[in-house]
Design an enzyme around this catalytic site. Structure first.
Site, short mmCIF file in Angstrom:
data_model
loop_
_atom_site.label_atom_id
_atom_site.label_comp_id
_atom_site.label_asym_id
_atom_site.label_seq_id
_atom_site.Cartn_x
_atom_site.Cartn_y
_atom_site.Cartn_z
CE LYS A 40 -1.09 50.21 -9.02
NZ LYS A 40 -2.17 49.68 -9.48
CB CYS A 41 5.20 43.72 -12.79
SG CYS A 41 6.55 42.93 -13.45
#
Length: 166
Positions: free
Chosen positions: A42-43
């Site tokens: 989730k970067c």
């Protein structure tokens, strides 16, 4: 200490667990160039999975391997379980390079592999800190750390590609 203090340690001393709980022995990678990268689902840099896979597909037959270590050390960007991470990597990016179990890459609970990668007294090259997800550590065919590449540098960057080809 004497002479012994000068001896470089190698990555080959480590055994870890992969995403599926199987033992992964770095000693079996002797003779290969290795890129170790801490990953997160989730970067903002997560699309680098695509570049990593492309790099792996291109050079895996040239004694090159990528080892991914999911880590939740940065802004909780890898909250998933090993199973969720495996599914995410496969479904979203078709990842086929080896992915290890989720670990910590900084702080008091830092994994031993990352202690080796970040401490000059172990790796013989330099002290470094994992700045963010997708930092890359390049290890030569003898298992020695050779380069530390910042997270924002794409896996397909000429510096990395030229290192693999050299």
């Amino acid at each position: 200490m004497g002479v012994f203090a000068q001896q470089k340690e190698t990555i080959y001393q480590f055994k870890v667990k992969d995403l599926y709980g199987r033992e992964f022995d770095f000693a079996k990678l002797k003779g290969k160039k290795i890129m170790i990268v801490n990953t997160a689902s989730k970067c903002g840099l997560t699309p680098q999975y695509e570049d990593l896979q492309e790099l792996y597909d291109t050079y895996k037959s040239d004694n090159f391997i990528i080892i991914g270590f999911p880590a939740n050390n940065f802004a909780s960007q890898e909250p998933g379980t090993n199973e969720e991470i495996a599914t995410f990597c496969k479904e979203n990016y078709g990842v086929t390079f080896p992915m290890m179990s989720k670990i910590s890459v900084k702080g008091d609970d830092m994994n031993a592999v990352y202690q080796f990668l970040t401490e000059k007294k172990q790796n013989g090259l330099k002290d470094s800190e994992v700045e963010w997800n997708f930092q890359k550590y390049l290890i030569n065919e003898k298992g020695e750390l050779e380069k530390v590449i910042a997270p924002r540098v794409l896996p397909t960057d000429p510096e990395i590609v030229n290192w693999i080809k050299s």
